[in-house]
Design an enzyme around this catalytic site. Structure first.
Site, PDB file in Angstrom:
ATOM      1  N   ASP A 147     -52.200   5.593 -11.735  1.00 24.92           N
ATOM      2  CA  ASP A 147     -51.437   4.719 -12.865  1.00 24.92           C
ATOM      3  C   ASP A 147     -50.755   3.700 -11.932  1.00 24.92           C
ATOM      4  O   ASP A 147     -50.190   3.711 -10.677  1.00 24.92           O
ATOM      5  CB  ASP A 147     -50.385   5.529 -13.448  1.00 24.92           C
TER       6      ASP A 147
ATOM      7  N   ASP B 292     -55.166  -0.684 -24.119  1.00 24.17           N
ATOM      8  CA  ASP B 292     -55.547   0.801 -24.040  1.00 24.17           C
ATOM      9  C   ASP B 292     -54.117   1.463 -23.742  1.00 24.17           C
ATOM     10  O   ASP B 292     -53.349   0.836 -22.833  1.00 24.17           O
ATOM     11  CB  ASP B 292     -56.558   0.870 -23.015  1.00 24.17           C
TER      12      ASP B 292
ATOM     13  N   GLU C  45     -53.382   0.405 -29.102  1.00 23.06           N
ATOM     14  CA  GLU C  45     -53.596   1.820 -29.156  1.00 23.06           C
ATOM     15  C   GLU C  45     -52.393   2.733 -29.298  1.00 23.06           C
ATOM     16  O   GLU C  45     -51.989   3.094 -28.085  1.00 23.06           O
ATOM     17  CB  GLU C  45     -54.964   2.195 -28.284  1.00 23.06           C
TER      18      GLU C  45
ATOM     19  N   HIS D 256     -58.631  18.634 -49.951  1.00 25.73           N
ATOM     20  CA  HIS D 256     -58.689  18.233 -51.337  1.00 25.73           C
ATOM     21  C   HIS D 256     -57.172  17.727 -51.804  1.00 25.73           C
ATOM     22  O   HIS D 256     -56.925  18.018 -52.985  1.00 25.73           O
ATOM     23  CB  HIS D 256     -59.185  19.206 -52.489  1.00 25.73           C
TER      24      HIS D 256
END
Length: 548
Positions: A217, A247, A287, A324
């Site tokens: 990172d 990203d 994102e 459903h």
């Protein structure tokens, strides 16, 4: 099939290809609408500042779309050769997964050089040619911008590990212990693997990685990192890209207790947006990492992201259909309707490179088509993952990780020697049933999934209502039937979707429909009784009706 037309009960048939709205069988109950030049309207919208609100995007894994040189790997020249095919389908814009040099530990999301092109895909000259060819066709191009981390092969990381006191020494998150409370999420686990801290043998310190150990990172507490990454964005904007898909953007800054969308990260996004706004028409797409809380990504509606993915529907629609329960689907769009600031635009998906293919073996193509009807008719901007228009089946070969099952080569022809993708050995095996699920075969079949997508995209063209019009969910007495209206000052539609495989009827007591509607796509039966409407759908059925 014989359709009986009775007073007050109208069987709605499949509209003609190309999104025509004047070809329904004659009948006194059908409203009539004047002809309109939707292509001219589409051209006007595509040239405007809000082009992205009305475009249909296509997510491209360049590696798997089209190989131009026979090495089995898709490339930029191959993509250029397929632009006309994508345009014919109805695609307005492309989103390219990472195209920069990479050791490919994470399929390109481990960037080794922010300023170049993966040599497997071509050169910067090839990229420039792609931008030019796309723009000549009125198509826009977004690229993936991976800012949270780099590859451990990136020159920045190599300098950081070898010279801790040098200009790049503080470009990454380093710690003397693997659980420092002062750097990066404390003892959080990595997304892939075990500890998020990895001992570097050269520097003899631990570096933080949210994902694979090969993806350290970046340290955004260092102003030099902020400046360097903004320069990366500027470089690609100068080359003509129309924006970025960002990203895992919420993870740039970390604290001991929180890796969420922290205030410093939001401040960085505002800087990025200020830069992007200096390039007319360029857009930012987020994102999100919190699927249920996307409003923060928009800021005030004009100072952060133009678009954010709606994963609450896009990644969970299969469960919604399985239950459903139309209310769950309505709830997945609720924040966009009630909580988003003015100007926010959702990006709508039913699949991507990170999840399994939209085709579900238990539901078949009928299930995917109904999910796509909701995606394409809900307010927002639809993104089609390459091959969805063919109902591509998940693959079986794994090279990087199990997400490779959704990253198989695109079959363009029915010829088994490469299926039009390559003249060589494909980098990964095709998925099953490509002899039938390929562009050449399906484009010639009126009832194929490809024809379904082509008609659905034609219905969107030039009609602002789909991208930005109002949404009204209609409650009925049967939760298995999803019903909603889309409306703006010019147009009004009714969308009906049966979530089950059995025939269903639902009474919509407050539908207040102006008329029975002109059939545009799909099939249903509609009865009007004052403000109430009774709708009937076949098993796995859907219908789109134009009301005004």
């Amino acid at each position: 099939m014989v359709r009986h037309l009775l007073p007050g009960l109208l069987a709605l048939g499949l509209a003609a290809c190309g999104g025509e709205e004047t070809t329904a069988p004659p009948g006194p109950d059908y409203p009539e609408f004047p002809d309109h030049d939707w292509e001219a309207e589409a051209a006007t919208l595509a040239a405007g500042p809000d082009w992205y609100r009305h475009a249909v995007f296509y997510e491209v894994f360049v590696r798997s779309l089209q190989d131009s040189d026979g090495d089995g790997i898709g490339d930029l020249q191959g993509l250029i050769a397929r632009l006309d095919d994508l345009k014919a389908l109805g695609i307005d814009a492309l989103w390219l997964m990472p195209i920069m040099p990479t050791p490919f530990f994470d399929s390109g999301y481990d960037v080794a050089d922010y300023e170049a092109i993966n040599p497997d895909y071509g050169t910067l000259a090839d990229f420039d040619a792609l931008i030019g060819a796309a723009h000549e066709r009125g198509m826009r191009v977004l690229i993936d911008l991976v800012l949270n981390h780099t590859s451990d092969q990136h020159a920045w990381f190599q300098a950081s590990r070898s010279d801790p006191t040098g200009p790049y020494g503080d470009f990454y998150v380093w710690s003397d212990t693997p659980s420092s409370p002062d750097n990066g999420c404390g003892t959080h686990q990595a997304m892939f693997g075990d500890s998020a801290w990895e001992l570097d043998e050269v520097r003899q310190q631990y570096f933080f990685h949210r994902f694979y150990p090969q993806q350290p990172d970046l340290n955004y507490e260092n102003p030099a990192v902020v400046d360097a990454t903004l320069e990366v964005a500027k470089l690609w904007l100068d080359r003509g890209v129309d924006g970025f898909r960002c990203d895992v953007i919420a993870l740039l800054y970390e604290s001991a207790n929180d890796c969420g969308f922290l205030e410093p990260t939001k401040a960085y996004v505002r800087q990025l947006r200020s830069l992007v706004d200096t390039y007319p028409g360029a857009v930012l797409l987020a994102e999100p990492t919190d699927f249920e809380n996307t409003p923060p990504y928009y800021g005030n509606g004009s100072d952060m992201f133009h678009m954010t993915f709606n994963f609450a529907y896009g990644y969970f629609w299969n469960f919604h259909f399985g239950s459903h329960d139309a209310g769950q689907i309505a709830a997945s769009f609720e924040s966009a309707l009630t909580e988003h600031p003015p100007g926010a635009q959702e990006a709508l998906v039913i699949g991507s490179h990170d999840v399994t293919r939209a085709f579900k073996p238990l539901g078949g193509e009928a299930l995917q088509r109904r999910a796509a009807v909701v995606q394409m008719t809900m307010r927002g901007t639809p993104f089609i993952y390459y091959g969805e228009e063919l109902a591509l089946r998940p693959g079986t070969e794994q090279i990087v990780d199990n997400r490779d099952f959704a990253r198989t080569p695109m079959p363009w022809t029915a010829e088994p020697d490469g299926f039009g993708f390559t003249t060589g050995e494909p980098w990964i095996a095709f998925g099953p049933e490509v002899e039938a699920t390929n562009v050449a075969t399906e484009s010639g079949q009126a009832d194929s999934t490809y024809a379904f997508y082509r008609d659905l995209l034609a219905l969107r063209r030039g009609r602002e209502v789909w991208g930005t019009g109002e949404v009204q969910f209609l409650e009925g007495d049967n939760e298995t039937v999803l019903a909603f209206r889309r409306e703006d000052g010019a147009l009004s539609y009714l969308v009906l979707v049966n979530l089950s495989e059995d025939p269903q009827t639902s009474v919509l007591p407050d539908a207040n429909l102006p008329n029975i509607g002109l059939p545009v796509l799909g099939e249903a039966q509609v009865t009007l009784d004052g403000d109430a409407a009774t709708v009937a759908l076949e098993g796995a059925g859907y219908a789109i009706l134009r009301l005004r």
